[in-house]
Design an enzyme around this catalytic site. Structure first.
Site, PDB file in Angstrom:
ATOM      1  CD  GLU A  71      -3.727  -2.368   7.260  1.00 14.68           C
ATOM      2  OE1 GLU A  71      -2.595  -2.577   6.805  1.00 14.68           O
ATOM      3  OE2 GLU A  71      -4.371  -1.345   6.992  1.00 14.68           O
ATOM      4  CG  ASN A 118      -1.817   1.196   1.315  1.00 18.46           C
ATOM      5  OD1 ASN A 118      -1.867   2.005   0.393  1.00 18.46           O
ATOM      6  ND2 ASN A 118      -2.530   1.322   2.424  1.00 18.46           N
ATOM      7  CD  GLU A 145      -3.003   5.418   6.889  1.00 20.17           C
ATOM      8  OE1 GLU A 145      -3.051   5.432   5.650  1.00 20.17           O
ATOM      9  OE2 GLU A 145      -2.054   4.894   7.526  1.00 20.17           O
ATOM     10  CE  LYS A 198      -0.327   3.172   4.835  1.00 17.13           C
ATOM     11  NZ  LYS A 198      -0.238   3.249   6.286  1.00 17.13           N
ATOM     12  CG  HIS A 231      -6.102   2.033   5.358  1.00 21.64           C
ATOM     13  ND1 HIS A 231      -5.588   2.891   6.305  1.00 21.64           N
ATOM     14  CD2 HIS A 231      -5.128   1.139   5.072  1.00 21.64           C
ATOM     15  CE1 HIS A 231      -4.332   2.536   6.569  1.00 21.64           C
ATOM     16  NE2 HIS A 231      -4.034   1.471   5.837  1.00 21.64           N
ATOM     17  CB  SER A 252       5.099  -1.827  11.891  1.00 18.54           C
ATOM     18  OG  SER A 252       4.718  -0.494  12.192  1.00 18.54           O
ATOM     19  N   GLY A 254       2.397   2.292  10.876  1.00 17.96           N
ATOM     20  CA  GLY A 254       3.345   3.394  10.760  1.00 17.96           C
ATOM     21  C   GLY A 254       4.090   3.717  12.042  1.00 17.96           C
TER      22      GLY A 254
HETATM   23  P1  13P Z   1       2.874   0.489   7.638  1.00 18.52           P
HETATM   24  O1  13P Z   1       3.414  -0.796   7.052  1.00 18.52           O
HETATM   25  O2  13P Z   1       3.601   1.693   7.152  1.00 18.52           O
HETATM   26  O3  13P Z   1       2.738   0.394   9.109  1.00 18.52           O
HETATM   27  O4  13P Z   1       1.378   0.652   7.053  1.00 18.52           O
HETATM   28  C1  13P Z   1       0.517  -0.418   7.099  1.00 18.52           C
HETATM   29  C2  13P Z   1      -0.736  -0.085   6.399  1.00 18.52           C
HETATM   30  O5  13P Z   1      -1.491   0.785   6.819  1.00 18.52           O
HETATM   31  C3  13P Z   1      -1.029  -0.802   5.164  1.00 18.52           C
HETATM   32  O6  13P Z   1      -2.315  -0.554   4.697  1.00 18.52           O
END
Ligand code: 13P
Length: 247
Positions: A165, A8, A95, A10, A93, A211, A171
């Site tokens: 997740e 991803n 976010e 982002k 997601h 992560s 992150g």
């Molecule tokens: P990270 O791997 O940067 O923690 O992000 C995970 C994520 O949100 C994948 O959708």
């Protein structure tokens, strides 16, 4: 099955960066077999990335979509628009839940709309740190699943991949331990068994995100109910993404 890997990106990369990445990825991934590789890219890159992946076994994924078919929704993208370029779409997601106030109800509408257009859905769920500390992990996951999948029949659910997740692991560098992740994945599979049936539950792909990096992927992917992973930050560099795929 433990070989479903979704990168991803982002909100990262312009076209030139994306094309260079894809060239590297195609080269690195030539000898990879029996692994489904999917790249979730920004809307602006769906067309160019899908073109440069043409003929490869890597699939393209959108990171979001709106649930309406078309109309006066400035700035939004419909499922039919995504379908022109991508097979998959991420929905729910954390976010999007956090910064764009997406509720389980909105997410359910998006999932249903994506299904109408034969998109495969990567449906994200996960608890916050407060919810985990208050012993609300399972109840949070259960509500997200029940409400997000509301109205989906036995055929529909076959087009859904669940991504667990934990919000506190995204992150932050604080990945869930393989034991913590396995426990929730097992719980998700059990819920799908209760909502649908044993065959659907055992075939369901449940991937872990939060992560994930080349150093911890092996351990996470070795767990029974973890069928793949969803790295964010570690998917931005093709060599670290490939290292994860090779795990
Ligand atoms: P990270 O791997 O940067 O923690 O992000 C995970 C994520 O949100 C994948 O959708």
């Amino acid at each position: 099955m433990n070989n479903f890997i979704v990168g991803n990106w982002k909100m990262n990369k312009n076209r030139e960066e994306a094309i260079n990445y894809i060239e590297d990825l195609k080269l690195f991934s030539k000898d990879i077999k029996d692994t489904k590789i999917v790249l979730a890219v920004p809307f602006t890159l769906l067309e160019s990335v899908s073109k440069s992946l043409n003929g490869s076994k890597i699939d393209v994924c959108a990171q979001n979509m709106f649930y309406e078919e078309k109309g006066a929704y400035t700035g939004e993208i419909s499922p039919a628009m995504i379908k022109d370029f991508a097979k998959y779409v991420i929905i729910g997601h954390s976010e999007r839940r956090k910064y764009f106030n997406e509720t389980n109800e909105i997410i359910n509408k998006k999932i249903r709309a994506a299904l109408k257009h034969d998109l495969k859905i990567i449906f994200c769920i996960g608890e916050t740190l407060d919810q985990r500390n208050n012993n609300e992990t399972k109840s949070t996951i259960e509500t997200q699943l029940r409400e997000g999948l509301n109205g989906l029949n036995h055929e529909n659910i076959k087009n859904v991949i669940i991504a667990y997740e934990p919000v506190w692991a995204i992150g932050t560098g604080n990945t869930a331990t393989s034991k913590q992740a396995q426990e929730v994945h097992e719980f998700i599979r059990q819920l799908i068994n209760d909502l649908y049936n044993a065959e659907i539950a055992s075939n369901l792909i449940i991937i872990y995100g939060g992560s994930v990096n080349p150093n911890n992927a092996n351990e996470i992917l070795s767990m029974k109910d973890i069928n793949g992973c969803l790295p964010g930050g570690a998917s931005l560099d093709p060599s670290s993404f490939i290292k994860i795929i090779k795990c």
